[in-house]
Design an enzyme around this catalytic site. Sequence first.
Site, PDB file in Angstrom:
ATOM      1  CG  ASP A  56      -2.189   0.864   0.913  1.00 57.39           C
ATOM      2  OD1 ASP A  56      -2.120   1.718   0.002  1.00 57.39           O
ATOM      3  OD2 ASP A  56      -3.212   0.715   1.593  1.00 57.39           O
TER       4      ASP A  56
HETATM    5  C1  NOJ Z   1      -3.923   3.982   0.235  1.00 58.36           C
HETATM    6  C2  NOJ Z   1      -5.128   3.114   0.318  1.00 58.36           C
HETATM    7  O1  NOJ Z   1      -5.095   2.376   1.513  1.00 58.36           O
HETATM    8  C3  NOJ Z   1      -5.296   2.158  -0.833  1.00 58.36           C
HETATM    9  O2  NOJ Z   1      -6.545   1.551  -0.719  1.00 58.36           O
HETATM   10  C4  NOJ Z   1      -5.127   2.869  -2.135  1.00 58.36           C
HETATM   11  O3  NOJ Z   1      -5.356   1.989  -3.194  1.00 58.36           O
HETATM   12  C5  NOJ Z   1      -3.740   3.452  -2.182  1.00 58.36           C
HETATM   13  N1  NOJ Z   1      -3.589   4.424  -1.111  1.00 58.36           N
HETATM   14  C6  NOJ Z   1      -3.409   4.120  -3.516  1.00 58.36           C
HETATM   15  O4  NOJ Z   1      -4.033   5.330  -3.614  1.00 58.36           O
END
Ligand code: NOJ
Length: 747
Positions: free
Chosen positions: A283
């Site tokens: 993530d």
């Molecule tokens: C953080 C989030 O937790 C995730 O769900 C998302 O896809 C990513 N950022 C990318 O933006």
Amino acid sequence: MNERNMTQRVVLFCLFLTLAIGYIIAADNAAVEQRIDAIISQMTLQEKIGQLNQQTGQGTSEGMIKQIKSGTIGSILNETDPEVVNRLQHYAVENSRLHIPLIFARDVIHGFRTIFPIPLGQAATWNPALVEEGARIAAREAASTGIRWTFSPMVDISRDARWGRCAESSGEDPYLTEQMALAMIHGYQGDDLSQPGTMAACAKHFACYGASESGKDYNTTWIPEVLMRDVYLPPFEAAAKAGCATFMCSFNDINGVPSSGNSHLNRDILRGEWGYNGVLVSDWGSIQQMIPHGFCSDLKDAAMKGATAGVDIDMESYAYVQHLEQLVSDGKVAETVIDEMVRNVLRLKFRLGLFDNPYVDMKHANEFYAPESLEAAAKTAVESAILLKNNGLLPLRGAKKIALVGPMSNDKHNQAGTWSFDLEKERCVTPYEALTAVLGKENVIFEEGLTYSRDKNAEGIDKAVAIARDADVIVMIGGEEAVLSGEAHCRVNTTLPGAQTEMLRALKATGKPVVLIVMSGRPLAIVDEVEMADATIFMFHPGTMGGEAVARMLLGKAVPSGKLPMSMPRMSGQTPLYYSHKNTGRPASDMVLIDDIALEAGQTSTGCTSYYLDAGDGAAFPFGYGLSYSTFEYGPVTLSADNMGTDGEIIASCTITNTGKYEAAEVAQLYVRDLVGSLIRPVKELKGFEKLTLRPGESKTVKFSVKACDLGFHTLDLKKIVEPGEFHLWIAGDSASGTPITFNITE
Ligand code: NOJ
């Protein structure tokens, strides 16, 4: 030729076809792996690490172009201009040494430009075909800008309404979540990911993120592995097996180990047990975040632990680009490990067809808002709407003048919900616009009263009450602004914010009938508000066509058919709340509630059972609940047999009749309980559902296949077993209704 011969020939032909297709796929896969081998054999270590590096877009900045040319970046997030995408891709394909294309990724969570209801609302439709269609539309729109990878579906089980990200989930139940995930994955990816208009899906967040302690985002989780395997992992396993092209790590730690450094999850389970060969991306910054977690000493340590744990792509931590080369030369990370990671990334690029078709076709760039897409969004919004109460007021008949009030009645931005990065809010149709388009402005007296959900302005309430006095019926549309749910937007008090309850009370005092519509990012504790209103429709933020859906339902052109994907609490403090809980040794009974306790009552006077003095027990509205303008009668449930072996199957049937006046849809739900287990089993578990549309007076019989293998569970030594014994089975319209019928699983 006799019938038997004919059947034999058909069977043989099908067998031949299956073998032939299998052979072609295997040969294709082998050819791709060979091409990957050839590329990897030419790559420098720096170029390999480049494929594992994902960064957010910076347009066509000099720095970005330099990185692309040198092959030190493999994928880019958040670039949505097709011309920029093509220019950057040109540098990768024409000007980098090995001509490896980039992938462009984005959070396309519930639609790209045509915004569908938030995922929790889509789950409330209990209509996988519709959800799949929404994902297909999202893929087509996003791919027309060059986005070929979405970070969706989120398949985290959410049992805590405080957690803002429950908005992005399919709710509390593993089976419903799995069905929604499969629908979305197929919608995004189609049958062939290399076709135009498709996107790679991403099952996230691996894993157990929905269990973040106390409903606070990013928080720690501590989950026994049996629970993980029975509840939190099944939707991920189904996604992996359905060919979901990518997975994303979660931010949380599980039992002390952050997901991005969790070899047990990523290597043993995902790669080992499930044989997954897609891409696992971290993530955003989650590799670096293993430092504040207290799991890594510095970024180099984090890079080592991420790679060792099998995280292929580093999203925005810069840990891999900065440290993997050194880690390899120090012998801390084997180059063969890096090769496997690169192989996964290149395989994804081949699957997406990017080596053959890297560019956006500018003749079809930026294609949004096709009329059928808007209609699909409206239909999904209608089917996501949950009718919590109706004393006969809905649909509105013969009301001459509607007083339309409330902060969500004309709010284009907020009806779209969280994760609507590509929203063009002017395209949203609000309830005010849709109602006035049908009824004319003269019949819809409009005054928001409170102008946003947290508004506490008493003068606004007075204004709303003043116009309500001139109307036949009041429609108040309130809820939560979009920003009150989603990532890092958690609430302890999950009630209607601001002075909305006071406004409703004042409106009710006018004596006019009141319809309450709530648009929210989570289940809310609104028992008192539902009590005050004559009818209540609950919608999870419904997206672009939310207002159109509201108008259709109010005016009887559509009938709500949504069912709750998360239990609605009586009070905020009732978390976590889920129907498939286990029984205590003292299940709730004979509850004495707080106002009925005598003064100086003795310690045991309230009875010693499991409930809250102020909230009693259970949900205000249970999982699976949702009314219709029509009514449905469930006939007796019949079984094809009363018992089956541990590898057996029985068919459960039930006839459902529309006993009301409207053609409408009902979701028949199949629940099962294993009465006695060597580990205690939940009081009910959803094992199937079917949404059917019935005309007034019409009956249909639903048939569910109940397989013993689907009724198993994990033992403490993590074996999946099917235990012989007695089971109860229900087919009903929600998780709290129906009469159980018994069957047995025998040795
Ligand atoms: C953080 C989030 O937790 C995730 O769900 C998302 O896809 C990513 N950022 C990318 O933006």
